[in-house]
Design an enzyme around this catalytic site. Structure first.
Site, mmCIF file in Angstrom:
data_model
loop_
_atom_site.group_PDB
_atom_site.id
_atom_site.type_symbol
_atom_site.label_atom_id
_atom_site.label_comp_id
_atom_site.label_asym_id
_atom_site.label_seq_id
_atom_site.Cartn_x
_atom_site.Cartn_y
_atom_site.Cartn_z
ATOM 1 N N THR A 1 8.409 0.629 7.178
ATOM 2 C CA THR A 1 7.782 1.292 6.035
ATOM 3 C C THR A 1 7.684 0.399 4.800
ATOM 4 O OG1 THR A 1 9.953 2.286 5.581
ATOM 5 C CG2 THR A 1 8.347 3.646 6.730
ATOM 6 N N GLU B 1 -6.332 16.448 31.537
ATOM 7 C CA GLU B 1 -6.638 16.029 30.161
ATOM 8 C C GLU B 1 -7.755 16.873 29.564
ATOM 9 O OE1 GLU B 1 -4.621 14.161 28.734
ATOM 10 O OE2 GLU B 1 -3.571 13.465 30.520
ATOM 11 N N GLY C 1 0.814 -1.207 0.000
ATOM 12 C CA GLY C 1 0.000 0.000 0.000
ATOM 13 C C GLY C 1 0.847 1.256 0.000
#
Length: 506
Positions: free
Chosen positions: A117, A340, A76
């Site tokens: 990768t 948060e 891909g």
């Protein structure tokens, strides 16, 4: 028969000496040493050329890789890298055409890029594309403490590639060396190391691959540390083409996810485009892990299909790690929740739609976290974009200041990121100092400018969060009960309690 006679004679001699009262211990020690030497010599003769060289050759027999079904279409993204690699491989396929133009065939192709990768996958696809014999090795297989072993293994590797191609009636062979920086590092010239001999042998073999040789050999190598490689290895005529295999962009990430979910049952609510958007900076290996972990979460839940929430769990796990059993006190949980929420409120104000999830459950080393949706892949940042991101980093500490009157150690990583971005503003010539060379500017001036930038962002963040107390209280209740506050729900709360958010000065 002679062996038994010698053994019997030796035993008889020892018994005779013992009978005469002579100490036979020295004779026995000498006999043991001679026996060990004799045994090693026999093993070397049985193993071929002997010793470490025989060991090296036995390992080399494992380099031939059975033909795989991997094609370039199975990888891909990486369209530019695949196009460059195919062009290099066409020199092996269309020999008459390159002779017509007088082109010298490439001898080496170097694949560089971050781990995961797809460099190894591209090498395997290259073997199928050219119908070549494929021989692979890792750089660590040539590293030995014995001088000359690595060089011998390099010679064996090239011989094996050619013999395999001849055996299969193939016109070409591809040698793939993964992690070539192990043997191809820069030479310091101070001492003759085993690494240097191995590298010298590789350079010699690549120079010796003439264009008219049959079968023709193409050397492919992969590394994520190109800066460590010796200049002699990178020059034209050896590794002629350097192909960068970068982290995938959004379109490529969606392609990779599509490939890795082709055999998985996906629910109707799954949007691979959204998953790709939320995984900026992920490598192909990480995306494969996301698809696999999502399937595991679905199996745990007993769900027939993989739902979007499973992909959310998988992204969190790959990014942050698995949930841990660490149980914080109620006071710590409340502080973490407010921290948060501070990040989330600022993030939503400076980049509307960016908050994907606010979570109170601990993962890895984090007691809580905000998963942000980057909205788009960005590779260049303006001063305004960096300042907004600094505000997001400071939001947690400012929230603690507002509700507790002070900060905690939980802001350490946030401050490191904020400092890094403030320094980036200065180094990029976007501060009041203008374009400067850090080496020739007083460090005090740089420190003062970074401090001024951060103080300015702190004041803006305080002004923003002091208007959002209802959002803090509602978000705190939701996180306390459910430990998770989804992005859409959070935006609805923000819109309900702070309808004038677009007018807030940022």
């Amino acid at each position: 028969m002679h062996k038994e006679i010698w053994i019997g004679s030796a035993v008889g001699l020892i018994l005779f000496l013992v009978f005469l009262g002579i100490n036979v211990t020295p004779f026995l020690l000498v006999a043991v040493v001679i026996g060990i030497i004799f045994f090693m010599l026999m093993r070397q003769q049985a193993g071929g050329t002997g010793g470490n060289i025989a060991l090296g050759r036995s390992k080399q027999q494992k380099h031939v890789i059975p033909r795989s079904n991997i094609q370039f279409a199975d990888i891909g993204g990486q369209e530019r890298a695949k196009k460059e690699l195919k062009e290099a491989l066409d020199f092996l396929v269309y020999k008459e055409k390159i002779e017509q133009y007088g082109i010298r065939p490439l001898k080496g192709v170097l694949l560089t890029g971050p781990p995961g990768t797809g460099k190894t996958l591209m090498a395997k696809a290259a073997a199928n594309y050219t119908n070549s014999a494929f021989v692979a090795a890792s750089g660590s297989q040539f590293v030995e403490m014995y001088v000359g072993v690595g060089a011998q293994r390099i010679r064996d590797l090239f011989k094996e590639a050619k013999s395999t191609a001849e055996k299969n009636n193939q016109d070409s062979a591809i040698i793939f060396i993964d992690e070539i920086d192990v043997i191809g590092g820069k030479r310091d010239g101070q001492q003759q190391r085993e690494y240097d001999q191995t590298l010298n042998q590789l350079l010699t073999e690549m120079d010796g691959v003439a264009t008219s040789d049959k079968p023709r050999v193409l050397v492919m190598a992969a590394t994520n540390r190109k800066d460590m490689l010796d200049a002699a290895l990178l020059r034209p005529g050896r590794f002629d083409r350097h192909i960068s295999v970068d982290l995938p962009d959004k379109y490529a990430r969606e392609q990779i996810l599509t490939i890795h979910t082709a055999n998985k049952p996906l629910a109707s609510d799954v949007s691979l485009e959204r998953v790709a958007q939320e995984t900026f900076g992920f490598s192909g290996a990480q995306l494969e892990s996301v698809a696999n972990e999502a399937a595991i979460y679905a199996m745990r839940d007993g769900s027939e299909k993989i739902e979007m929430r499973h992909f959310g769990y998988a992204v969190d796990k790959v990014m942050m790690g698995e949930k841990v059993d660490r149980e914080a006190s109620e006071e710590e949980k409340r502080r973490v929740a407010l921290h948060e929420l501070g990040h989330a409120i600022v993030s939503e104000h400076v980049r509307p739609g960016s908050v994907s999830q606010v979570t109170l459950s601990p993962r890895g080393q984090a007691l809580g976290y905000v998963r942000q949706n980057p909205m788009e892949d960005r590779y260049l940042y303006t001063k305004d974009a960096l300042e907004k991101q600094i505000m997001v980093c400071l939001g947690g500490a400012v929230a603690e200041e507002i509700y507790y009157g002070g900060r905690s150690t939980g802001s350490k990583n946030d401050f490191e990121q904020a400092l890094g971005m403030a320094q980036e503003i200065v180094q990029s010539g976007m501060s009041e100092l203008g374009i400067v060379h850090l080496q020739y500017v007083d460090k005090t001036r740089i420190h003062d400018e970074v401090e001024r930038l951060l103080e300015n962002m702190l004041e803006k963040t305080r002004a923003l969060l002091r208007q959002c107390d209802p959002v803090f209280q509602h978000g705190l209740k939701t996180l306390w009960d459910a430990e998770v506050l989804q992005g859409d729900e959070f935006r609805a709360v923000l819109k309900q309690y702070v309808p004038q958010q677009q007018e807030v000065a940022v």
